[in-house]
Motif scaffolding. Structure first.
Motif, PDB file in Angstrom:
ATOM      1  N   SER A 149     -53.839  28.259 154.680  1.00 51.94           N
ATOM      2  CA  SER A 149     -53.063  27.079 155.060  1.00 51.94           C
ATOM      3  C   SER A 149     -53.445  26.646 156.467  1.00 51.94           C
ATOM      4  CB  SER A 149     -51.565  27.381 154.978  1.00 51.94           C
ATOM      5  OG  SER A 149     -51.261  28.580 155.671  1.00 51.94           O
ATOM      6  N   ARG A 150     -54.722  26.676 156.722  1.00 51.08           N
ATOM      7  CA  ARG A 150     -55.223  26.290 158.039  1.00 51.08           C
ATOM      8  C   ARG A 150     -54.811  24.857 158.355  1.00 51.08           C
ATOM      9  NH1 ARG A 150     -61.487  26.783 160.165  1.00 51.08           N
ATOM     10  NH2 ARG A 150     -61.428  25.070 161.641  1.00 51.08           N
ATOM     11  N   GLU A 151     -54.337  24.627 159.558  1.00 48.50           N
ATOM     12  CA  GLU A 151     -53.806  23.317 159.918  1.00 48.50           C
ATOM     13  C   GLU A 151     -54.878  22.359 160.424  1.00 48.50           C
ATOM     14  OE1 GLU A 151     -49.417  25.073 161.158  1.00 48.50           O
ATOM     15  OE2 GLU A 151     -50.493  23.789 162.566  1.00 48.50           O
ATOM     16  N   PHE A 152     -55.921  22.896 161.039  1.00 49.47           N
ATOM     17  CA  PHE A 152     -57.005  22.057 161.538  1.00 49.47           C
ATOM     18  C   PHE A 152     -58.084  21.996 160.471  1.00 49.47           C
ATOM     19  CE2 PHE A 152     -60.934  21.450 164.073  1.00 49.47           C
ATOM     20  CZ  PHE A 152     -60.618  20.217 164.611  1.00 49.47           C
ATOM     21  N   ARG A 153     -58.520  20.810 160.117  1.00 48.10           N
ATOM     22  CA  ARG A 153     -59.426  20.641 158.975  1.00 48.10           C
ATOM     23  C   ARG A 153     -60.720  21.429 159.134  1.00 48.10           C
ATOM     24  NH1 ARG A 153     -60.897  14.359 160.404  1.00 48.10           N
ATOM     25  NH2 ARG A 153     -62.269  14.804 162.175  1.00 48.10           N
ATOM     26  N   MET A 154     -61.218  21.936 158.018  1.00 44.77           N
ATOM     27  CA  MET A 154     -62.445  22.728 158.019  1.00 44.77           C
ATOM     28  C   MET A 154     -63.667  21.885 157.712  1.00 44.77           C
ATOM     29  SD  MET A 154     -61.314  26.269 156.124  1.00 44.77           S
ATOM     30  CE  MET A 154     -62.951  26.975 156.343  1.00 44.77           C
TER      31      MET A 154
ATOM     32  N   ILE B  57     -64.142  33.860 169.224  1.00 40.07           N
ATOM     33  CA  ILE B  57     -63.411  32.707 168.703  1.00 40.07           C
ATOM     34  C   ILE B  57     -63.456  32.786 167.191  1.00 40.07           C
ATOM     35  CG2 ILE B  57     -63.292  30.190 168.696  1.00 40.07           C
ATOM     36  CD1 ILE B  57     -65.115  30.313 171.256  1.00 40.07           C
ATOM     37  N   ASN B  58     -62.318  32.626 166.528  1.00 35.09           N
ATOM     38  CA  ASN B  58     -62.310  32.778 165.076  1.00 35.09           C
ATOM     39  C   ASN B  58     -61.238  31.924 164.419  1.00 35.09           C
ATOM     40  OD1 ASN B  58     -59.842  34.730 164.266  1.00 35.09           O
ATOM     41  ND2 ASN B  58     -60.618  35.262 166.294  1.00 35.09           N
ATOM     42  N   SER B  59     -61.409  31.744 163.116  1.00 34.30           N
ATOM     43  CA  SER B  59     -60.429  30.989 162.326  1.00 34.30           C
ATOM     44  C   SER B  59     -59.619  31.879 161.399  1.00 34.30           C
ATOM     45  CB  SER B  59     -61.139  29.908 161.497  1.00 34.30           C
ATOM     46  OG  SER B  59     -61.720  28.923 162.319  1.00 34.30           O
ATOM     47  N   GLN B  60     -60.158  33.062 161.063  1.00 36.50           N
ATOM     48  CA  GLN B  60     -59.441  33.908 160.107  1.00 36.50           C
ATOM     49  C   GLN B  60     -58.019  34.214 160.582  1.00 36.50           C
ATOM     50  OE1 GLN B  60     -62.530  34.664 161.458  1.00 36.50           O
ATOM     51  NE2 GLN B  60     -63.601  36.104 160.119  1.00 36.50           N
ATOM     52  N   GLY B  61     -57.880  34.433 161.879  1.00 36.83           N
ATOM     53  CA  GLY B  61     -56.590  34.843 162.421  1.00 36.83           C
ATOM     54  C   GLY B  61     -55.506  33.797 162.337  1.00 36.83           C
ATOM     55  N   ILE B  62     -55.889  32.529 162.067  1.00 31.69           N
ATOM     56  CA  ILE B  62     -54.870  31.478 161.992  1.00 31.69           C
ATOM     57  C   ILE B  62     -54.874  30.751 160.648  1.00 31.69           C
ATOM     58  CG2 ILE B  62     -54.554  31.078 164.448  1.00 31.69           C
ATOM     59  CD1 ILE B  62     -56.865  28.819 162.464  1.00 31.69           C
ATOM     60  N   MET B  63     -55.604  31.294 159.674  1.00 27.46           N
ATOM     61  CA  MET B  63     -55.656  30.623 158.372  1.00 27.46           C
ATOM     62  C   MET B  63     -54.342  30.720 157.608  1.00 27.46           C
ATOM     63  SD  MET B  63     -59.466  31.081 156.814  1.00 27.46           S
ATOM     64  CE  MET B  63     -60.798  30.045 157.404  1.00 27.46           C
ATOM     65  N   GLN B  64     -53.580  31.782 157.842  1.00 22.98           N
ATOM     66  CA  GLN B  64     -52.249  31.890 157.247  1.00 22.98           C
ATOM     67  C   GLN B  64     -51.247  31.359 158.286  1.00 22.98           C
ATOM     68  OE1 GLN B  64     -51.701  32.512 154.185  1.00 22.98           O
ATOM     69  NE2 GLN B  64     -53.631  33.405 153.518  1.00 22.98           N
ATOM     70  N   SER B  65     -51.262  30.052 158.449  1.00 25.37           N
ATOM     71  CA  SER B  65     -50.527  29.450 159.566  1.00 25.37           C
ATOM     72  C   SER B  65     -49.017  29.705 159.549  1.00 25.37           C
ATOM     73  CB  SER B  65     -50.799  27.944 159.627  1.00 25.37           C
ATOM     74  OG  SER B  65     -50.399  27.301 158.441  1.00 25.37           O
ATOM     75  N   PRO B  66     -48.337  29.807 158.377  1.00 27.31           N
ATOM     76  CA  PRO B  66     -46.901  30.088 158.435  1.00 27.31           C
ATOM     77  C   PRO B  66     -46.586  31.419 159.124  1.00 27.31           C
ATOM     78  CG  PRO B  66     -47.496  29.267 156.260  1.00 27.31           C
ATOM     79  CD  PRO B  66     -48.778  29.533 156.987  1.00 27.31           C
TER      80      PRO B  66
ATOM     81  N   VAL C  68     -50.172  21.551 166.753  1.00 26.96           N
ATOM     82  CA  VAL C  68     -51.067  21.837 165.634  1.00 26.96           C
ATOM     83  C   VAL C  68     -51.891  23.070 166.003  1.00 26.96           C
ATOM     84  CG1 VAL C  68     -53.006  21.023 164.240  1.00 26.96           C
ATOM     85  CG2 VAL C  68     -51.210  19.416 164.941  1.00 26.96           C
ATOM     86  N   ILE C  69     -51.911  24.057 165.115  1.00 31.20           N
ATOM     87  CA  ILE C  69     -52.685  25.281 165.351  1.00 31.20           C
ATOM     88  C   ILE C  69     -54.154  25.000 165.069  1.00 31.20           C
ATOM     89  CG2 ILE C  69     -53.039  27.675 164.657  1.00 31.20           C
ATOM     90  CD1 ILE C  69     -50.100  27.706 163.749  1.00 31.20           C
ATOM     91  N   MET C  70     -54.998  25.249 166.069  1.00 31.58           N
ATOM     92  CA  MET C  70     -56.416  24.910 165.920  1.00 31.58           C
ATOM     93  C   MET C  70     -57.313  26.133 165.755  1.00 31.58           C
ATOM     94  SD  MET C  70     -58.855  22.593 168.341  1.00 31.58           S
ATOM     95  CE  MET C  70     -60.552  22.283 167.831  1.00 31.58           C
ATOM     96  N   LYS C  71     -57.256  27.065 166.691  1.00 31.73           N
ATOM     97  CA  LYS C  71     -58.152  28.220 166.677  1.00 31.73           C
ATOM     98  C   LYS C  71     -57.435  29.428 167.239  1.00 31.73           C
ATOM     99  CE  LYS C  71     -62.448  27.083 165.374  1.00 31.73           C
ATOM    100  NZ  LYS C  71     -63.255  27.821 164.394  1.00 31.73           N
ATOM    101  N   SER C  72     -58.045  30.585 167.070  1.00 28.34           N
ATOM    102  CA  SER C  72     -57.543  31.782 167.734  1.00 28.34           C
ATOM    103  C   SER C  72     -58.703  32.495 168.412  1.00 28.34           C
ATOM    104  CB  SER C  72     -56.834  32.716 166.746  1.00 28.34           C
ATOM    105  OG  SER C  72     -57.699  33.109 165.713  1.00 28.34           O
ATOM    106  N   ILE C  73     -58.367  33.229 169.450  1.00 31.40           N
ATOM    107  CA  ILE C  73     -59.363  33.964 170.223  1.00 31.40           C
ATOM    108  C   ILE C  73     -58.893  35.406 170.351  1.00 31.40           C
ATOM    109  CG2 ILE C  73     -60.603  34.127 172.416  1.00 31.40           C
ATOM    110  CD1 ILE C  73     -59.717  31.155 172.886  1.00 31.40           C
TER     111      ILE C  73
END
Length: 223
Positions: free
Chosen positions: A73-78, A166-175, A188-193
């Protein structure tokens, strides 16, 4: 280190020591990073810095939902999947990492564990979640600015002996992330570090990605 040394020596760090990072050091890094250039001084970024039990709850929720097959449920488009040369570069770095870690192509268990490391923020002691103001959603300048501040952040961290990836996996489950990090609805959640002290014995930390040359990337006119 001088600027050139920081940029040329920095690597993505995926294995960390079990050692806390002082809050004041993170504040110092953020202060430097936020001098990054920004469109018309909009400064759209915000940071949710999580550690300890809060980060453990995010890790647990991310892994549980991923293993259960919950769609991301990533909030920033892929955007669409990479193809052509961009896909080739993606595969190249994956091969380098798997070889370093001794993960064979057919070893599904180790491959899955590697994927889950990303959802666990690579077991780093700190996670910095980069968000931007929702009122700016849809502006191309906003993610551009957030990319600039993120680059400045990882370089500032590296100059002080800290590693990051820098990664996206950590914020893909946005809830999960939004709940436990207490992220405001106007963000809006964009990325995680993932951030921490590098474990120099972790094989993947020695991997250095190849970069295309200036001749491939740049076109000069009028010189």
């Amino acid at each position: 280190m001088n600027y050139d040394d920081v940029v040329k020596s920095r690597r993505s760090i995926r294995g960390y020591l079990d050692k806390p990072v002082p809050k004041e050091l993170i504040r110092e890094i953020l202060e430097i990073a936020m001098r990054a250039p920004t469109s018309m001084n909009s400064q759209p970024w915000n940071f949710y810095v999580v550690a300890g039990e809060v980060l453990d709850r995010i890790r647990k929720g991310n892994v549980e939902r991923n293993v259960a097959g919950v769609p991301d449920s990533r909030e920033f488009r892929m955007g669409p999947p990479y193809a052509g040369v961009h896909r080739d570069r993606q595969v190249e770095i994956a091969v380098q990492l798997f070889q370093a870690m001794g993960i064979e192509r057919g070893d599904k268990e180790k491959r899955m564990d590697w994927v889950l490391r990303g959802f666990r923020q690579f077991d780093a002691p700190v996670c910095i979640i980069v968000t931007y103001d929702r009122v700016l959603d849809g502006s191309d300048d906003t993610p551009f600015d957030c990319g600039a501040v993120t680059t400045a952040l990882v370089n500032a961290a590296w100059s002080r002996g800290l590693g990051a990836v820098i990664n996206s996996q950590g914020i893909m489950q946005s809830p999960v992330v939004r709940e436990h990090a207490g992220i405001a609805e106007d963000q809006v959640i964009m990325k995680s570090i993932a951030l921490g002290w590098p474990d120099e014995t972790f094989p993947a930390n020695a991997v250095v990605s190849t970069r295309k040359s200036v001749d491939e990337a740049a076109v000069f006119r009028g010189f």
